[in-house]
Design an enzyme around this catalytic site. Structure first.
Site, mmCIF file in Angstrom:
data_model
loop_
_atom_site.group_PDB
_atom_site.id
_atom_site.type_symbol
_atom_site.label_atom_id
_atom_site.label_comp_id
_atom_site.label_asym_id
_atom_site.label_seq_id
_atom_site.Cartn_x
_atom_site.Cartn_y
_atom_site.Cartn_z
ATOM 1 N N ARG A 1 117.001 10.411 30.618
ATOM 2 C CA ARG A 1 118.259 10.514 29.876
ATOM 3 C C ARG A 1 118.598 9.203 29.168
ATOM 4 N NH1 ARG A 1 122.242 15.074 31.466
ATOM 5 N NH2 ARG A 1 120.719 16.637 32.060
ATOM 6 N N SER B 1 130.661 12.465 34.350
ATOM 7 C CA SER B 1 131.539 13.230 33.463
ATOM 8 C C SER B 1 130.741 14.248 32.670
ATOM 9 C CB SER B 1 132.282 12.298 32.501
ATOM 10 O OG SER B 1 131.365 11.652 31.634
ATOM 11 N N GLY C 1 125.670 19.629 29.916
ATOM 12 C CA GLY C 1 125.535 18.230 29.582
ATOM 13 C C GLY C 1 126.426 17.366 30.449
ATOM 14 N N THR C 2 125.867 16.368 30.948
ATOM 15 C CA THR C 2 126.558 15.489 31.892
ATOM 16 C C THR C 2 126.038 14.079 31.720
ATOM 17 O OG1 THR C 2 126.189 17.347 33.404
ATOM 18 C CG2 THR C 2 127.314 15.455 34.298
ATOM 19 N N THR C 3 126.864 13.083 31.993
ATOM 20 C CA THR C 3 126.372 11.715 31.952
ATOM 21 C C THR C 3 126.947 10.930 33.115
ATOM 22 O OG1 THR C 3 125.897 9.845 30.471
ATOM 23 C CG2 THR C 3 128.156 10.712 30.450
#
Length: 517
Positions: free
Chosen positions: A510, A357, A339-341
């Site tokens: 996303r 992050s 998981g990354t954003t």
């Protein structure tokens, strides 16, 4: 642009709103990105956490970019695997499953808190207390769960359901035995208190104070590596970005020891050397060429980062003679072998910020009383391609995260980055090809259908001509055509500033949102 403060693209409306309010208060892009990131901890809790890490590409007006590396670090000492609590779970993306490992033994040293405070100290104009106000308010009063974030919880359900601390915070109050659902209000009062304390006491509160002690005790008692000494010695590294040219466009991107940026550079330079003019987008020739470029890039990753980790991967991968070897493989079709954003911001003064992050999928380990879940970076196969428990102590973990800046010949500056684990590099690769080779608009470049080729499987989103894949069945025997656009393929959030003003695009895969304010 006289009345415009800036442009923001991120993964949640409230994340974007926090940045927008800071810009309107007179803050710069870096103030705004800090406010947005603290809000993301509240609104995107699976994808990012104070217990994780990240990178930020920062460029102040009239200066060269700087890369802030506050990604996770391996512990100083390695315990025997038999003494660890470290076990697998399966994440369900709907059309594909992926295995991850969680538990205290999967947690690396978090860098997020120290990174945000270092950026604030160097670049921000407003007090930290002001920047976190809205995140604290949303954590305390609650944020309505949207469809995308609820879906993310579905993917990693085993982590949050088996963790007593996580289940207490994130359980559904309406559907017994389930995690929080769309439309429900998520309140995180412990996280609100923690963020307030951090704003009051600074990063030392996390790395040398009560939180550090709690983390150390958890790992000591429950089978993890982390110690108080690990947290105390963690430091942010400011790096010179990797720079390269692609068809007359200047790109600055996350440098090694992160691997994603230099692999994107390798793919683009290889593509540039193979064809002067790229095939029509979506054509059979395009699909075949892009799959081969991705395949060779993954092979180069294994060669440069695993076989010889002490080498200089920038000079090694971008050396013309080295590129020639792979160019020949593409042309001759030689051996075949999470998981990354993201937050991207530009302000009216020309300051640029790209912050990527991640908390991995989360280790399932909640730090009691804080609302923070520790990362599971040591349990990410993508980050440990040489095998679990093979990491070197006290070393930065490599990452695919690749925040960057593209400077176009007409003076437009594009700020970009992506979530998506091992798909980050192929998402950004295709985004840049769309911008440069096909001269597509920013939103179209972000949301056009994507391919991902790895480990012999060709994945493709809905939107391509299926007949082309049928024609390539002999070359690509393992194909998976997805029924819709999916977060599996990454999540590029991008903004630009230039002669035509501001532009922004959030990735629909996303829950992406973009606002010009």
């Amino acid at each position: 642009m006289v009345n415009e403060k800036g442009v923001i693209a991120a993964g949640h409306p409230e994340t974007v709103k926090s940045a927008e309010l800071i810009l309107k208060k007179g803050g710069n892009a870096f103030d705004a990105v800090i406010a947005a990131q603290f809000t993301a901890f509240v609104t995107e809790p699976v994808l990012t956490s104070l217990g994780g890490g990240g990178f930020m590409m920062a460029q102040t007006t009239g200066s060269k970019p700087t890369l802030y590396d506050f990604f996770v670090q391996t512990p100083g000492q390695k315990k025997n695997p038999d003494d660890l609590k470290f076990h697998p779970i399966s994440a369900d993306f709907g059309e594909v499953q992926q295995e991850y490992h969680i538990g205290p033994g999967s947690a690396a040293i978090p860098g997020m808190v120290k990174g945000l405070f270092e950026v604030h100290n160097d670049l921000c104009s407003l007090p930290m207390k002001v920047l976190v106000e809205r995140a604290v308010e949303l954590a305390r009063n609650g944020v309505i769960m949207n469809s995308f974030q609820s879906g993310v919880f579905d993917i990693i359900r085993p982590i949050y359901r088996t963790s007593e601390g996580a289940n207490r915070i994130f359980k559904s109050l309406e559907q017994e035995g389930d995690l929080i659902r769309e439309g429900e209000r998520l309140k995180q009062p412990e996280l609100a208190d923690t963020i307030e304390d951090l704003a009051r006491y600074g990063a030392a509160y996390f790395y040398k104070g009560e939180i550090a002690t709690i983390i150390s005790e958890i790992c000591s008692e429950q089978g993890g590596h982390l110690t108080a000494a690990d947290l105390k010695r963690y430091s942010v590294v400011k790096r010179r970005p990797a720079r390269f040219m692609y068809r007359g466009h200047e790109v600055f991107i996350n440098p090694p020891p992160a691997s994603g940026g230099i692999l994107i550079a390798f793919a683009l330079k290889l593509l540039e050397s193979v064809v002067k003019k790229i095939p029509v987008r979506g054509s059979l020739e395009y699909i075949d060429l892009l799959a081969q470029i991705q395949h060779m890039t993954n092979k180069a990753r294994m060669d440069a980062f695993l076989d010889d980790p002490s080498s200089d991967p920038v000079g090694y991968l971008l050396d013309p003679e080295y590129l020639d070897q792979y160019k020949k493989m593409v042309r001759d079709r030689a051996a075949f072998y999470r998981g990354t954003t993201q937050i991207s911001i530009a302000d009216g003064e020309g300051n640029l910020a790209s912050l990527t992050s991640s908390n991995g999928e989360g280790s399932g380990v909640m730090i009691p009383g804080t609302g923070i879940m520790l990362n599971n970076m040591l349990g990410e196969q993508d980050l440990n391609p040489g095998g679990f428990h093979q990491w070197t102590p006290d070393q930065r973990v490599s990452s695919m995260m690749a925040p960057g800046i593209l400077n176009m010949p007409d003076g437009t500056n594009v700020v970009f980055g992506s979530g998506g684990s091992n798909r980050i590099r192929t998402a950004i690769l295709q985004f840049l090809i769309n911008l440069v080779d096909y001269e597509m608009a920013l939103d179209e470049s972000v949301n056009a259908p994507r391919l991902h080729f790895e480990s012999g499987q060709l994945n493709a989103e809905k939107g391509f001509n299926l007949e082309h894949f049928q024609a390539l069945e002999q070359q690509y025997t393992n194909q998976k055509i997805w029924k819709k656009k999916a977060l599996f393929f990454g999540g590029v959030h991008a903004v630009s500033i230039g002669p035509k003003g501001f532009s922004g695009a959030g990735d629909v895969r996303r829950g992406g949102v973009s606002v010009i304010c």
